[in-house]
Design an enzyme around this catalytic site. Structure first.
Site, PDB file in Angstrom:
ATOM      1  N   GLU A   1      -9.590  -5.647  18.151  1.00 23.84           N
ATOM      2  CA  GLU A   1      -8.305  -5.006  17.832  1.00 23.84           C
ATOM      3  C   GLU A   1      -8.406  -3.488  17.831  1.00 23.84           C
ATOM      4  O   GLU A   1      -7.825  -2.811  16.990  1.00 23.84           O
ATOM      5  CB  GLU A   1      -7.760  -5.495  16.488  1.00 23.84           C
ATOM      6  CG  GLU A   1      -7.045  -6.824  16.561  1.00 23.84           C
ATOM      7  CD  GLU A   1      -5.868  -6.840  17.530  1.00 23.84           C
ATOM      8  OE1 GLU A   1      -5.267  -5.775  17.765  1.00 23.84           O
ATOM      9  OE2 GLU A   1      -5.582  -7.915  18.063  1.00 23.84           O
ATOM     10  N   GLY A   2      -9.155  -2.940  18.768  1.00 26.96           N
ATOM     11  CA  GLY A   2      -9.316  -1.484  18.837  1.00 26.96           C
ATOM     12  C   GLY A   2     -10.549  -1.062  18.080  1.00 26.96           C
ATOM     13  O   GLY A   2     -10.589  -1.167  16.849  1.00 26.96           O
TER      14      GLY A   2
END
Lengths: 262, 598
Positions: B441-442
Site C-alpha cells: 500500500e505504498g
C-alpha cells in the site's frame, strides 16, 4: 415452541476479583461485567431449537439495572424479546421463586438455564425452579459430537425434541447418561453442549428494536429475604514454595507423615 | 501465562470515552442508529471472536501455509474454513457501509478499533475480509448499477471474496506502467496479462474471487492517463452456473510473514477467454484507486499497530513471569532471581513498546475520527477541514506504525531472549508479519513523497495550518489540565521547527528546486511522525491527568499513560531538531552519491 432462557450478569471471568476490606463482599467498582458463559450456551441451545421447531425465545435476567446489556446481547444473538426483573443481589431460592412466577405467566414448554453462574457457582436455581414447578429436569446437558461437518455441528441442537418429549444427554460422574423428559421441562446447560455464536453487527442493530419489559422485583409479591447469608470472603491460600527431597525414601516418608496422602 | 488480551480493552475505552469525543460522532445524523450499547456489543463480539477463535488458529496457519497443489488448486488452511463463517457472520465486511448496500453505518473509528483486535489475533484471517471489503468498496463507488447488483451483495455477504490485483512483475510501486491488456468485446473486455503478489488471490473458501485489476484498454494513452479499473471474477456467471473465467494461478509465493493467506501470481486470459468488466470511466483507474487509498492505508496502519500490540502484551506477560538475574544492589547469589521486569533496562524496552503501540493506536483512532467527520459532518466547512487533516495524517498513520512497529516487534523478540529467536514462541512470527507493512500500500518512501510533495503543499498549506490549530488546542488543554509544562513547550518547539522547515521546503518547490525540496522527504516524514505522535501523547496525558482526579481507582492505568507520554516527548521528540537540520541544509551525501561509486 416457546422457550424461556435465563441470562445472569456476572463479573468478567477474565479479570481478578477483589475482596472488600471488611471481607463481606466483592469490589464491583471498576469491574467489567459479562453474561454468565453457561447462560450463553443456554441462549445458543434455545436458538438452535427455535430454528428446528419454530416458536419464540424469551430471555430473562434478574438483577442490576445495567443487566439490560446482557439481555440485549442475547437479543442480538437472535432471541425475540426480554424480561428484566430489576433487583439487587438475590440468593438462588429467591431467583427460583421469581422465575416460577414468570413461568406461570409465560407458559413456556421449555426453560433452559446455565447449570450455574460463574460468579457464585451456586448451581441451585435450575433445580429449585424444577422443584417449585413440579416439572421434570435434566441438569448438566451435554452433547455427543459425531462426525458431522463443522457447519452442521454449529447448527444442530444437543437437546432433541419429539412427541412432547425432550431427550437430553447429561454429564455425570464418570460418563454420560441420557434422560427423556415430558415437556414442559427444565434443562440446565453444561460446557460441552455447544459453542455459542457471537452477536453479529446486523443482529445487534436488530436487537435495538426488540422489546425488553422491565419489571420491578416488588411487583411479584415474592418474599426475597435471603435464606443464604454471605459470612466471609477470603482469598485462597497462596501457594507455598516446594522443598527438595534427598531420595525416594524421604519422599515416601513425607507423603505419609506430612501430606498424609498415602 | 495469562491469555494474551491482544489489545488493551481499557485503552480502547480510554480513547473512545476520554480522549476522542465519541458522543459528538454519535450525534451525527449518519450514525443515528448507533449508541453506546450497539458499539459496546460490537466491540465485545469482535474481542471474543479474536481471542477465542482467531488467535488459537494463528500459529497453525503460520506454520502450514497454502501452496499450489498438484491439481492446480490453492486451498486455504482447514482452520480458516472453520473460522470464515464466523468472521463473515459478524458483519465485518460491510460494517461501516451505509444501509443502502447492506451495511450498518458504523463509524470508521469504531470499525477500525474493533478490527484491530481481529488483526492482532490473526492478521491473515482478517486479511481475507479486509481485502473483500476494499474491493467491493471500489465497485460500490465507481461501478454501474448492473455491476453493483452482480457483485456487491455477494461480496459484502461474504459469498465471494475480493482482491486488489494491481502489481505486475515490472510495475510495482509504479502503477502507471501496468501492461495488462483489455480488449473491448461488447459489454465486457477480454483481459490478458499477469499480476503478482495478489493476497487472497486464490483459495477454496468460497466458489468465486473477484479481482479488482488495473489494465490498459487497447489504444489507451501511455502513462497514468491510460490505466483503467476492471472487475475480473475467477469464475463468471452463465445463467445460474459459475464457469471458469480463464484466471490461472501460476504460483504461490513463499513469504516471510502473513503465511495464513496465500499471495499468488495470476495469469489472465491464457486461453483468450478471460472477461473483465470496466469499473468507473475508461482511463480513470488510478484516480479510482486514489480515492480508496486513505482507507486502505489506514488499514495497513491498523495491521501494524495490531501486530505490535499483540507482541507488546506478550512481552509484558513474559517479563512479569520470567525470573532472571538479581538487582544491581543484590550481592547474595543465594537470593532468588527476580522477574526481568524488575530490571530497568527491560522496562525501557517495554515502555518503548507501549509508547509505540498506544501512540500508534491513538493516532489511528484520531485519523479515523477525522475520516468520519470528513464524510458525515453536516457542516461543509468542518467536513473540508477534517478531509484535509485526514489527508495529511494518512501517510503518517500508515508509515509510523509500520516502521516503529518493526522496532517494537523486534524488542518483543529481544525481551524473550534466546527463546524469542525460536519458533516455539510467538514474537518471531509477529516480527516477520510486521515487515510487510512498510512495503505494501505504498512503501515508506512513497509515504514521504506523498506527505511532503502532495499533502503538505495542498491548498497552499491549509492542512498544515489546521494541524497547527489542533496542536495549539491540545497545548492549551494540557496546560489547563496540569500536564508538566515542559512537555507542552517541547511539542510547541518541534511544531515551530517543522513549520519553519515546511515553509522553507515549500519555497524550494515553488522556485523549481524540486530535487532539493524532496531530498529529505524521508526525514521530513520522520520528523512529522515524531511531532504528530507527541501530539497524540499530549492529548492522552491530558486525559490521564483528568482521569487521575476523577477515577483514582484506575490510577495505575493513568500513571502508565503519563510515563509513556513523558518517555516519548523527552526521548523521541528531541530528534526532530536533528532531522529538521538535515532537511533544511539539504545534507547531500546520498543525493550526490553516484551509482558507480557503490
Amino acid at each position: 415452541m416457546k422457550i424461556l432462557v435465563t441470562v445472569k450478569r456476572v463479573t468478567d471471568y477474565e479479570r481478578k476479583v477483589k475482596i472488600s476490606p471488611d471481607g463481606l463482599s466483592l469490589v464491583t467498582e471498576g469491574m467489567n461485567f459479562v453474561p454468565n458463559p453457561f447462560d450463553e450456551i443456554a441462549v445458543e441451545e434455545a436458538l438452535r431449537l427455535q430454528k428446528a421447531h419454530g416458536g419464540e425465545v424469551v430471555v430473562i435476567s434478574i438483577g442490576h439495572k445495567d443487566a439490560s446489556k446482557e439481555i440485549r446481547q442475547a437479543l442480538a444473538m437472535g432471541a425475540d424479546r426480554g424480561i428484566h426483573v430489576i433487583a439487587e443481589e438475590l440468593d438462588p431460592d429467591a431467583v427460583a421463586r421469581l422465575l416460577m412466577k414468570i413461568v406461570e405467566e409465560e407458559k413456556p414448554e421449555l426453560v433452559i438455564m446455565g447449570k450455574q453462574a460463574t460468579d457464585d457457582d451456586a448451581n441451585q436455581a435450575g433445580q429449585l425452579l424444577a422443584g417449585y414447578l413440579g416439572w421434570p429436569q435434566a441438569t448438566f446437558a451435554s452433547k455427543v459430537e459425531g462426525l458431522d461437518s463443522e457447519a452442521e455441528k454449529a447448527q444442530t441442537p444437543g437437546v432433541v425434541i419429539a412427541g412432547g418429549e425432550a431427550t437430553v444427554i447429561r454429564e455425570i460422574d464418570g460418563g454420560l447418561e441420557t434422560l427423556k423428559l415430558k415437556l414442559p421441562a427444565i434443562v440446565t446447560t453444561d460446557l460441552r453442549l455447544n459453542h455459542p455464536r457471537f452477536a453479529s453487527l446486523p443482529g445487534i442493530m436488530k436487537a435495538k428494536k426488540k422489546p425488553i419489559k422491565e419489571v420491578p422485583v416488588a411487583s411479584f409479591g415474592v418474599d426475597i429475604t435471603p435464606k443464604v447469608r454471605n459470612v466471609k470472603y477470603a482469598e485462597p491460600p497462596a501457594r507455598k514454595a516446594g522443598v527438595k527431597v534427598a531420595d525416594v525414601a524421604e519422599l515416601v516418608n513425607k507423603l505419609k507423615t506430612e501430606a498424609k496422602v498415602i | 501465562m495469562a491469555s494474551n488480551p491482544l489489545v488493551s480493552d481499557r485503552d480502547v475505552q480510554f480513547l473512545l470515552e476520554e480522549v476522542l469525543d465519541l458522543g459528538r460522532l454519535l450525534r451525527l445524523p449518519a450514525f443515528a442508529d448507533h449508541n453506546q450499547e450497539t458499539i459496546e456489543l460490537y466491540l465485545a463480539s469482535c474481542r471474543r471472536l479474536a481471542r477465542e477463535v482467531l488467535f488459537p488458529a494463528y500459529k497453525p496457519m503460520d506454520e502450514e501455509p497454502s501452496y499450489l497443489e498438484e491439481d492446480g488448486a490453492v486451498r486455504a488452511h482447514p482452520l480458516m474454513h472453520v473460522m470464515y463463517p464466523s468472521l463473515v457472520g459478524l458483519g465485518l465486511i460491510s460494517a461501516t457501509r451505509p444501509a443502502e448496500v447492506g451495511g450498518q453505518a458504523l463509524p470508521q473509528t469504531i470499525g477500525l478499533l474493533a478490527s484491530v483486535y481481529l488483526m492482532a489475533a490473526n492478521l491473515s484471517a482478517t486479511g481475507y475480509l479486509g481485502l473483500t471489503s476494499g474491493a467491493a468498496r471500489l465497485i460500490e463507488s465507481f461501478g454501474t448499477d448492473t455491476l453493483k447488483e452482480r457483485f456487491l451483495p455477494k461480496m459484502y455477504g461474504g459469498e465471494w471474496t475480493g482482491t486488489m490485483a494491481l502489481t505486475e512483475p515490472q510495475a510495482g510501486s509504479s502503477l502507471t506502467d501496468v501492461k495488462t491488456r483489455a480488449t473491448p468485446a461488447g459489454g465486457y473486455y477480454l483481459i490478458e496479462g499477469s499480476k503478482v503478489f495478489i493476497s487472497g488471490g486464490d483459495h477454496d473458501l468460497v466458489p468465486n474471487i473477484v479481482h479488482l485489476t488495473l489494465a490498459r484498454i487497447d489504444g489507451a494513452p501511455l502513462g497514468i492517463k491510460g490505466v483503467s479499473l476492471f472487475a475480473i471474477p475467477k469464475r463468471r456467471e452463465e445463467g445460474a452456473r459459475l464457469v471458469d473465467n480463464d484466471v490461472i494461478t501460476a504460483g504461490v509465493f513463499k513469504k516471510v510473514g502473513w503465511r495464513g493467506i496465500p499471495s499468488v501470481a495470476l495469469n489472465f486470459g491464457e486461453r483468450g477467454d478471460c472477461r473483465g468488466w470496466l469499473v468507473g470511466e475508461p482511463h480513470q483507474g488510478i484516480k479510482c484507486m486514489f480515492q480508496m487509498m486513505n482507507e486502505a492505508r489506514l488499514m495497513v496502519g491498523a495491521n501494524a499497530v495490531a501486530t505490535a500490540s499483540v507482541a507488546y502484551h506478550q512481552s509484558v506477560a513474559y517479563a512479569t513471569e520470567r525470573p532472571q538475574g538479581r538487582p544491581f544492589t543484590s550481592k547474595d547469589p543465594a537470593a532468588p532471581q527476580v522477574p526481568i521486569i524488575e530490571h530497568a533496562d527491560v522496562r525501557r524496552m517495554l515502555l518503548r513498546q507501549k509508547a509505540i503501540v498506544e501512540g500508534g493506536l491513538g493516532l489511528l483512532a484520531q485519523t479515523a475520527y477525522f475520516a468520519d467527520v470528513a464524510e458525515h459532518e453536516t457542516d461543509a466547512e468542518t467536513r473540508k477541514r477534517a478531509r484535509l487533516l485526514l489527508d495529511l495524517l494518512t501517510p503518517i498513520a500508515k508509515s509510523f506504525p509500520a516502521e516503529a512497529g518493526q522496532e517494537s516487534n523486534s524488542l518483543s523478540v529481544q525481551i524473550h531472549g534466546g527463546y524469542g529467536y525460536t519458533s516455539e514462541f510467538y514474537p518471531e512470527a509477529w516480527w516477520r508479519d510486521q515487515r510487510l507493512n512498510a512495503i505494501h500500500e505504498g512503501t515508506t518512501g512513497i509515504q514521504g513523497f506523498d506527505l511532503l510533495g502532495r499533502k503538505v503543499v495542498a491548498e497552499e498549506g491549509a492542512a498544515f495550518l489546521f494541524l497547527n490549530e489542533e496542536i495549539g488546542r491540545a497545548l492549551s488543554a494540557a496546560r489547563s489540565a496540569g500536564v508538566d509544562p515542559t512537555w507542552g513547550d517541547a511539542v510547541a518547539k518541534a511544531l515551530e521547527e517543522i513549520g519553519r522547515l515546511t515553509l522553507h521546503l515549500g519555497g524550494l518547490g515553488l522556485s523549481g528546486q524540486v530535487e532539493s525540496m524532496m531530498a529529505h522527504s524521508h526525514d521530513y516524514l520522520n520528523a512529522m511522525s515524531l511531532l504528530v505522535v507527541s501530539w497524540i501523547w499530549l492529548q492522552q496525558a491530558t486525559a490521564a491527568h483528568k482521569g487521575l482526579k476523577e477515577r483514582p481507582e484506575h490510577a495505575d492505568f493513568y500513571r502508565g499513560k503519563l510515563q509513556a507520554a513523558q518517555y516519548w516527548i523527552r526521548t523521541e521528540l528531541p530528534k526532530v531538531n536533528h532531522l529538521v537540520r538535515l532537511a533544511e541544509e539539504v545534507e547531500a551525501s546520498y543525493l550526490e552519491m553516484r551509482p558507480e561509486w557503490f
